[in-house]
Design an enzyme around this catalytic site. Sequence first.
Site, PDB file in Angstrom:
ATOM      1  N   SER A  40      41.243  93.609  58.594  1.00 39.69           N
ATOM      2  CA  SER A  40      40.856  92.221  58.383  1.00 39.69           C
ATOM      3  C   SER A  40      41.455  91.345  59.484  1.00 39.69           C
ATOM      4  O   SER A  40      42.102  90.335  59.234  1.00 39.69           O
ATOM      5  CB  SER A  40      41.313  91.729  57.004  1.00 39.69           C
ATOM      6  OG  SER A  40      40.584  90.584  56.612  1.00 39.69           O
ATOM      7  N   SER A  82      36.857  86.963  53.572  1.00 32.62           N
ATOM      8  CA  SER A  82      36.867  87.871  54.718  1.00 32.62           C
ATOM      9  C   SER A  82      35.741  88.889  54.739  1.00 32.62           C
ATOM     10  O   SER A  82      35.569  89.594  55.731  1.00 32.62           O
ATOM     11  CB  SER A  82      38.210  88.605  54.771  1.00 32.62           C
ATOM     12  OG  SER A  82      38.477  89.068  56.073  1.00 32.62           O
ATOM     13  N   LYS A  97      33.317  89.158  57.698  1.00 34.40           N
ATOM     14  CA  LYS A  97      33.546  89.987  58.877  1.00 34.40           C
ATOM     15  C   LYS A  97      32.506  91.110  58.991  1.00 34.40           C
ATOM     16  O   LYS A  97      32.263  91.620  60.087  1.00 34.40           O
ATOM     17  CB  LYS A  97      34.955  90.582  58.853  1.00 34.40           C
ATOM     18  CG  LYS A  97      36.076  89.563  59.073  1.00 34.40           C
ATOM     19  CD  LYS A  97      37.429  90.245  59.091  1.00 34.40           C
ATOM     20  CE  LYS A  97      38.558  89.284  59.441  1.00 34.40           C
ATOM     21  NZ  LYS A  97      38.932  88.394  58.329  1.00 34.40           N
TER      22      LYS A  97
END
Length: 504
Positions: free
Chosen positions: A340, A133, A136
């Site tokens: 997230s 993640s 991102k």
Amino acid sequence: MPEPRTWQLTACSAVLGLALSAGAVTAAGPWDNGQRKAERARAAAATPTGGAHHAAPRPPAGPQRPAPAPSAAGVLRALDTPRTALGSDLAAVLVPLLADPGLGPLRTASVVDATTGKQLYGEGATTPMTPASTIKIATSVAALSALGADHRIPTTVVASPDARTVTLVGGGDPTLDRARLKSLAGSTARALKARGVTGGVRIAYDTRLYQGPARHPIGPNDNIAPVSALMLHAGRLDTSDSGPAPRSADPARDTAEAFAELLAKAGTKVQGTPTPGRAPKAANAPEAGNGSKAGNGSEAGNDPKAADDRKAADGSKAVQLARTESAPLSDLVERTLTHSDNDLAEALARQTALARKQPASFTGAGKAVRAELASLGLPTAGTRFADGSGLSRDNRLSAALLTGLLTRAADPTRPALRPVLTGLPVGGFSGTLEGRFDTGTATTGAGLVRAKTGTLTGVNTLAGTVVTADGRLLAFAFLAGRTPSPYTAQPALDRLSAALAPQG
């Protein structure tokens, strides 16, 4: 909404880092006590589960330090306490921590002075790794660079020339909620009434802005809904705002059905059930997907009578009846990073694709994000953007790219990128770091480390910023692969980043 004290803790912890690094992080405005108002309003709105692909519940652990509220005073008093400055030999500090077995056999690291861009420590820093993640950060930088911090994502309603068919047009906003949809339906009902429409109308919905597969390659999953240009509450079937949740199999259809119900309640007779369709080009509507860069994000239907005199390119009198817009992109980025948010990340990637004239698909978005980052002079060799959220194991980023992204966001000449820093979770206090930095030596990073987490089975990553005792803003990235367990890898990553913070 979170308790006021939680906001105060988050804002104060942000002051610790951002006030000390004022030379590197110039305010982009609007700011409130050292933190963007957008973050105050949105980013810490709920308590999520950390990472992109959430693991099983953590096994019972021993006693931990007190919850954030009681311990906040101790963290804040750190400013008045003598602190040990970070030594010049970072390797001596980080190498033993990087060798922790909990990080598995694949590990890379990069630590950079965010003011100068000088690398202070690197271990395989240019090696492409699965970022989970932390990708991102790249998605967010690309979106802000391509579109600007004030960009908003629209959802519109367009009527056919005879006003007997009303089409709900998705612009790619996963934050559309029932309150805004109700307002949109109310404006549509008033616009139809102003046109003298007394009979029933048919409802269609247009999702053609997005292309390619809607389902993420990981398949049906509570971590992400089918990626659609039209969706209500990110396709969530419960009342949650973040983290895993049951998801709609067809978010566009569900949104259209909810709109039809609300339109009927607003006094417009609806015939039949909503069907997929192609909206006629409205004379008074901007190009699909191009949200305005001003306004308050609330719906604003255009004057129906004035618009009736303008003709579309094909000679018809199709007209936009109503419109609603998302919060500014700065707000969306902060929420994406703090919680997230996979659905928002995919939306940001597709908005970048639209800005770069690429298909709004997984493939097109990946090409657009990479091209946008290359235009910023960032090292993209070996990178792969298979998605915008980090759920795909096919993604590849280097630690050097992640620290480069954070350095660009700290550049005073690039204020539009500042939400990437203000959206990072605060260690031990907010977002996906709320439950971390709570044991052992990692506690020295509580309130001082701001970082984006990354979690897939066998992959654990952490990238963010910390301010040293002598006032330097450092950007760091630690990526680990083939990790034995997140319950050993995450504390090891926390200790690495905490070692960069002032030591009491």
